[in-house]
Structures are given as structure tokens and as C-alpha cells.
Scaffold this motif. Structure first.
Motif, PDB file in Angstrom:
ATOM      1  N   THR A   7       0.833  -1.212   0.000  1.00 55.29           N
ATOM      2  CA  THR A   7       0.000   0.000   0.000  1.00 55.29           C
ATOM      3  C   THR A   7       0.863   1.256   0.000  1.00 55.29           C
ATOM      4  O   THR A   7       0.584   2.224  -0.728  1.00 55.29           O
ATOM      5  CB  THR A   7      -0.924   0.000   1.234  1.00 55.29           C
ATOM      6  N   LEU A   8       1.925   1.237   0.806  1.00 50.20           N
ATOM      7  CA  LEU A   8       2.845   2.384   0.835  1.00 50.20           C
ATOM      8  C   LEU A   8       3.462   2.607  -0.536  1.00 50.20           C
ATOM      9  O   LEU A   8       3.540   3.742  -1.025  1.00 50.20           O
ATOM     10  CB  LEU A   8       3.942   2.132   1.882  1.00 50.20           C
ATOM     11  N   TYR A  89      -3.827 -13.685  -0.867  1.00 47.56           N
ATOM     12  CA  TYR A  89      -2.956 -12.745  -1.580  1.00 47.56           C
ATOM     13  C   TYR A  89      -3.735 -11.914  -2.595  1.00 47.56           C
ATOM     14  O   TYR A  89      -3.311 -10.819  -2.964  1.00 47.56           O
ATOM     15  CB  TYR A  89      -1.814 -13.497  -2.268  1.00 47.56           C
ATOM     16  N   LEU A  90      -4.880 -12.443  -3.050  1.00 46.94           N
ATOM     17  CA  LEU A  90      -5.709 -11.677  -3.982  1.00 46.94           C
ATOM     18  C   LEU A  90      -6.329 -10.456  -3.310  1.00 46.94           C
ATOM     19  O   LEU A  90      -6.760  -9.520  -3.989  1.00 46.94           O
ATOM     20  CB  LEU A  90      -6.821 -12.559  -4.555  1.00 46.94           C
ATOM     21  N   MET A  91      -6.389 -10.471  -1.977  1.00 41.58           N
ATOM     22  CA  MET A  91      -7.023  -9.381  -1.251  1.00 41.58           C
ATOM     23  C   MET A  91      -6.061  -8.215  -1.007  1.00 41.58           C
ATOM     24  O   MET A  91      -6.445  -7.191  -0.442  1.00 41.58           O
ATOM     25  CB  MET A  91      -7.563  -9.892   0.092  1.00 41.58           C
ATOM     26  N   TYR A  92      -4.793  -8.366  -1.421  1.00 41.57           N
ATOM     27  CA  TYR A  92      -3.813  -7.297  -1.220  1.00 41.57           C
ATOM     28  C   TYR A  92      -4.149  -6.087  -2.104  1.00 41.57           C
ATOM     29  O   TYR A  92      -4.945  -6.177  -3.042  1.00 41.57           O
ATOM     30  CB  TYR A  92      -2.408  -7.798  -1.560  1.00 41.57           C
ATOM     31  N   ASP A  93      -3.486  -4.982  -1.827  1.00 41.64           N
ATOM     32  CA  ASP A  93      -3.772  -3.719  -2.508  1.00 41.64           C
ATOM     33  C   ASP A  93      -2.952  -3.606  -3.798  1.00 41.64           C
ATOM     34  O   ASP A  93      -2.090  -2.743  -3.933  1.00 41.64           O
ATOM     35  CB  ASP A  93      -3.459  -2.556  -1.553  1.00 41.64           C
ATOM     36  N   TRP A  94      -3.262  -4.495  -4.784  1.00 47.95           N
ATOM     37  CA  TRP A  94      -2.515  -4.523  -6.036  1.00 47.95           C
ATOM     38  C   TRP A  94      -3.003  -3.427  -6.994  1.00 47.95           C
ATOM     39  O   TRP A  94      -4.140  -2.962  -6.897  1.00 47.95           O
ATOM     40  CB  TRP A  94      -2.684  -5.870  -6.732  1.00 47.95           C
ATOM     41  N   SER A  95      -2.167  -3.100  -7.947  1.00 40.60           N
ATOM     42  CA  SER A  95      -2.629  -2.301  -9.076  1.00 40.60           C
ATOM     43  C   SER A  95      -3.558  -3.177  -9.916  1.00 40.60           C
ATOM     44  O   SER A  95      -3.570  -4.410  -9.788  1.00 40.60           O
ATOM     45  CB  SER A  95      -1.449  -1.830  -9.927  1.00 40.60           C
TER      46      SER A  95
END
Length: 550
Positions: A7-8, A89-95
Motif C-alpha cells: 500500500t505504501l 494474496y488476492l485481497m492485497y492492494d494490487w494495481s
């Protein structure tokens, strides 16, 4: 991999920053944020120079492409780990691009897996609300209940009653006697008896949401180990259909663990994973699959049912099933001091909705405008004429929740275009489902519903049960309550006429407005066989099998 670091990376490029802004983005305290920044600095992800004094500008410089490193690691973990672990891991803040690549990768892990056991892996976008038959009011939970528990009898779409746990029954004017099948086992190995059935039905008839529906039942008596009598007030026409509903499932509650007799038992149930295991001693037929796993995926993940054989092939077919209907409910319950109590206000809003109903597909192409009836195959042939605009001294209060956000916004846009003042009140799905008091203090809302099986009884159940959006209207208004009383003494085969009469009254009073039908299109690989839809338009897992490659 840490989602906070990703996220950072996504929101703060190299340059000057304030720690307070990072704290707000990461939802951490100032002290926690400082610790994380120091940790990531030591690990070589960033070069961080804090500003002197609280609130002063700090400097951040990135040393690695975090998303690139994390995506590479996530791909490996999706390959190596079970889906119930790697789905997080799909729940992470990906582009957007990274998320799509990872979802496509994860897609290859879903479907039928033939290991030592046959396993079907199914994506779930939300946790199941409840696995208790009395509390499973949403369609996803009810679908789970349908695979884990049995009812005494079941009903076909045509209204025929067929045996399930009971093999026969006798009916008189004041009593229903049921004869249970022999040697039916619960998932824990114990035998089903009439005492188990009586215990479940007693809880059901006193449960707040179903108490009114079961009001005609006066006694429930065990007459023999496999014989049970249900005594009722004379002339109750719907005793057998009432026993077919999902809430009438038979179960045991052992220290909070729900035990059924159905084709699958619940092996595990958490927010991230729910596992059903085939019950090999099921009294009807052992499921052809060994395990069904529901794993958490993002809301925008598009799942497909496929096998290990055709995982990397594109051969598939879309199977269509009904996904229910949508209506607008105008809250005309007595006791609310609101303009919506005035019929001329409801009629005007009804006319606005009716003349724009053809555009509902803009919310979702699966939605088909419905101006006829919520009962499939019926058409009231009503014409909604232009209504005179009333005065609006207060805004129309509209209830909204995530699951109705698109259709509610469509409604808001219509009203604002007509310069009708509106006010949105947001609630959680759980609050609307359990009908928390504040969710009822609104003027109108969009409601989605799907009938369980036979629509004649489902319509009555929809009006009468405590989860219904119309329950308070029929419970508190004598005129409407009298309409429901007619069902008690009307033969079940004649209920269609009653249903159409009440639905037409609700539409003409601008209380319930049909909005759309919805279809569900589920893609299956062509080697998945025996796709059969049962309760609520969902596939019957107990019948699925995969044609082997020989």
C-alpha cells in the motif's frame, strides 16, 4: 509479503512525505507507523529520513519495486500453497494489472481436482452468513444448508410433494402424521428418530421469524420412534408445503456444531474457507464428489467451474439459471410519520420508476426489466398512468447496502432528475438481513429475492416470514392481514389465484413495484457432467461428476 508495504508503494512515490499522512493511509498510530518505516528501512525496501520534530516533512526513497517483487512471490505461492491459503494474496492492494494477472493465475487452481480424492473448488466472494437452518436467510447460506441438511419432504416446481426423511404420511382435517425412514444417520453416526424431528420443529415454530407462519400448529407429538404427529387448527391447507422449506431442515446442535443428514457434512467453516465432505452413509445416494471447498476471492473475481483435465483449455459452456427478481418496496407500514404513507406520493414515485424501468439493464446486463409480475409466467397487464406531482417538504429516505448499491443509485438518479429530494441511509448487509430497527425507518428500498423452489408456496412464505420486507405491513395492518388469512382455508392447488390477487393489490397500492428479473450465467468446462440446478437456482453438488480422460 506485507500488504501495508505494498500500500505504501502504491500511494507514496519517492520524495517528501509526512508520517501523519502515511499513518492515516495505513490506519496505524504514529508510533506504529514509525516502527514499520524503520523496519522496512532496515530490510532494504526503502531509504527513510525522518523530519525533525512531529509534523515536519520526511524523505522517502524506494530501493526496490515492491509490487514487482511481491507479484513474483505471490505467483510462486499460488502454485505451492492450497487455495484456501493462497486466496488471501488476492485481497492485497494490487494495481489493476497485477491483480488481473494474479486472478488469472489463481483461476487455474479452481474447479475439479483429482488427487487421492475428487475435489471441487468454488470461489466465494463473501463469508456465509449462517449455517443454521433457522438463520440462513440469504441465498448463499441457504444453498449451503441445502447440501448439508434434509427436510421431511420436498416439493417440485409443479407443487408435488415427494418423500425425503419421511417415506409416507397421513392427513386429516386437524392432524398430519409422518412416518420416518429407517436407519437414517446423522453425520456423527447417530440415528435419526422422531424425537430429533420434534425438537427441530418445536424450535422452528417458536422462532421469532417463523412464529406467525407456524401459528396454526398446536401440538407436535412423538407417537413412536419413527412416527410423529403435527396437530393443527382445522383446515390448515399448507402443512406439507411448509415442511419443504429450508428453515424446516432437520439437524442436531452438538455444542454449537450443526449436524445434519445431508449428502455433505461441514468439515470446516471460516471466513476464508468452507469445506464440505461427502457423507458416505447418506440415506439416498453418496455424492460423486468427495469434497467441495469454497475459498475466499475478491468481489470482482469471475469464477468458473472446471476440471483438472480442461484447466488450460478454453472449452466451456455457459449454463443459465434463474437468479431471482428485484422489487422496490415503499414502506407504507402504519405508525411512520412520512410522506410515503400518502398514496399520491407513492403513485408518483411508482410512475417515475415505471417509465424508466426499461433502463435497469444499465446497472447490470443480467437484469431484465420486469413490468409483469414477480411470479414467472404471469402478467397483470397493468398500465401505470402519469401521476400528478405531489409536494415534497422532506426528502425521501432511501435505504442502501453494498449488495443493492448499483440499483439504488439508479433509483436516486431517476428521482434527482425529476428534482425529488432524496436522502441515502447506508446499512450493512447483515443489518438489512436481520432487520435491525433502524433499517426499517426509511421510505423505500430495493430488495432482491429468489424463490426456493415452488413459487406458489414461496410467494406466501415471502409475505409471511419474519425476514420478509413486507412482514410488518401484513402483521400490523388489519386489511392486509385478512388477505393472508384466506390461504389457511384455500386448497394449495388454488393458491396461484390468491397470489396474483395480493400481488396486484400491492402493485396498485404502489407498495411493491416489480423492477427486474435476473439471470445467472455460470461457465462450466465441458467435461463436468450432470449439471442440475436445485434450490435457489444453484447447482446441486451431490450430482456433479467429471468425465475422466481415458
Amino acid at each position: 509479503m506485507e500488504n501495508k508495504l505494498l500500500t505504501l508503494w502504491r500511494y507514496y512515490p519517492s520524495g517528501s512525505i509526512r508520517v501523519e499522512e502515511i499513518s492515516e493511509t495505513l490506519q496505524l498510530s504514529h508510533k506504529q507507523t514509525t516502527r514499520y518505516l524503520k523496519k522496512w528501512n532496515e530490510e532494504g525496501w526503502i531509504s527513510f529520513t525522518p523530519g525533525r520534530g512531529r509534523g515536519n516533512v520526511s524523505t522517502l526513497s524506494w530501493k526496490k519495486d515492491v509490487e514487482e517483487v511481491f507479484e513474483e512471490e505471490a505467483v510462486k505461492l499460488i502454485d505451492q500453497e492450497p487455495v484456501e491459503r493462497s486466496s488471501k494474496y488476492l485481497m492485497y492492494d494490487w494495481s489493476t494489472d497485477s491483480k488481473m494477472r494474479l486472478m488469472n493465475k489463481f483461476h487455474t487452481k479452481l474447479g475439479f481436482v483429482q488427487e487421492s480424492q475428487d475435489k471441487l473448488i468454488v470461489p466465494k466472494r463473501y463469508p456465509f452468513f449462517s449455517i443454521h437452518p433457522l438463520e440462513a436467510a440469504d441465498v448463499l447460506s441457504a444453498h449451503l444448508v441445502a447440501n448439508v441438511f434434509n427436510r421431511l419432504v420436498s416439493i417440485t416446481e409443479e407443487g408435488d410433494i415427494i418423500p425425503e426423511l419421511a417415506h409416507s404420511w397421513d392427513i386429516s382435517s386437524t392432524k398430519l402424521r409422518l412416518y420416518l425412514k429407517k436407519d437414517i444417520k446423522f453425520h456423527d453416526g447417530s440415528m435419526l428418530t422422531a424425537k430429533d424431528v420434534a425438537a427441530c420443529l418445536e424450535k422452528l415454530r417458536t422462532y421469532p421469524h417463523y412464529r406467525e407462519l407456524w401459528a396454526p400448529v398446536e401440538t407436535i407429538e412423538v407417537k413412536a420412534p419413527l412416527v410423529i404427529d403435527i396437530g393443527h387448527s382445522g383446515g390448515c391447507s399448507y402443512m406439507l408445503p411448509m415442511l419443504t422449506m429450508m428453515c424446516a431442515s432437520i439437524y442436531k446442535d452438538i455444542k454449537g456444531r450443526m449436524i445434519g443428514t445431508g449428502p455433505f457434512s461441514i468439515e470446516e467453516n471460516s471466513d476464508s474457507k468452507t469445506t464440505l465432505a461427502a457423507f458416505k452413509e447418506h440415506f439416498q445416494e453418496r455424492p460423486l464428489l468427495d469434497t467441495v471447498e469454497f475459498v475466499q476471492v475478491p468481489r470482482d473475481f469471475k469464477g468458473i467451474y472446471h476440471s483438472h483435465i480442461e484447466r488450460n483449455q478454453s472449452s466451456s459452456v455457459e449454463v443459465e439459471s434463474d437468479s431471482g427478481f428485484g422489487i422496490v418496496i415503499m414502506n407504507a407500514c402504519p405508525g411512520r410519520d412520512s410522506a410515503i404513507q400518502r398514496k399520491e406520493v407513492r403513485d408518483y414515485l411508482h410512475w417515475i420508476i415505471a417509465k424508466n424501468r426499461h433502463t435497469i439493464g444499465e446497472c447490470d446486463p443480467r437484469m431484465r426489466p420486469n413490468a409483469k409480475s414477480i411470479l414467472i409466467g404471469q402478467d397483470h397487464q397493468l398500465t401505470i398512468t402519469e401521476a400528478e406531482r405531489p409536494s415534497f417538504t422532506e426528502p425521501i429516505v432511501i435505504r442502501c447496502a453494498n449488495h443493492t448499491a448499483k440499483t439504488t443509485q439508479w433509483l436516486v438518479d431517476l428521482f434527482e432528475k425529476e428534482k425529488i429530494p432524496v436522502k441515502l441511509q447506508w446499512f450493512s448487509f447483515a443489518d438489512t438481513l436481520t432487520k435491525q430497527p433502524e433499517t426499517l425507518n426509511v421510505d423505500l428500498f430495493v430488495h432482491g429475492e429468489i424463490f426456493e423452489s415452488n413459487q406458489d408456496f414461496s410467494f406466501y412464505h415471502f409475505l409471511k416470514n419474519g425476514f420478509s420486507p413486507l412482514y410488518h405491513l401484513f402483521e400490523e395492518n388489519g386489511q392486509w392481514k385478512d388477505q393472508l388469512d384466506a390461504y389457511l382455508h384455500t386448497p394449495f392447488e388454488d393458491w396461484t389465484v390468491l397470489n396474483l390477487k395480493i400481488e396486484k393489490m400491492l402493485i396498485e397500492e404502489s407498495i411493491m413495484i416489480p423492477l427486474y428479473y435476473e439471470k445467472r450465467y455460470i461457465p462450466f468446462s465441458t467435461d463436468i457432467m450432470n449439471i442440475d440446478f436445485k434450490h435457489f437456482g444453484y447447482v446441486d453438488f451431490s450430482k456433479l461428476w467429471v468425465r475422466p480422460e481415458v
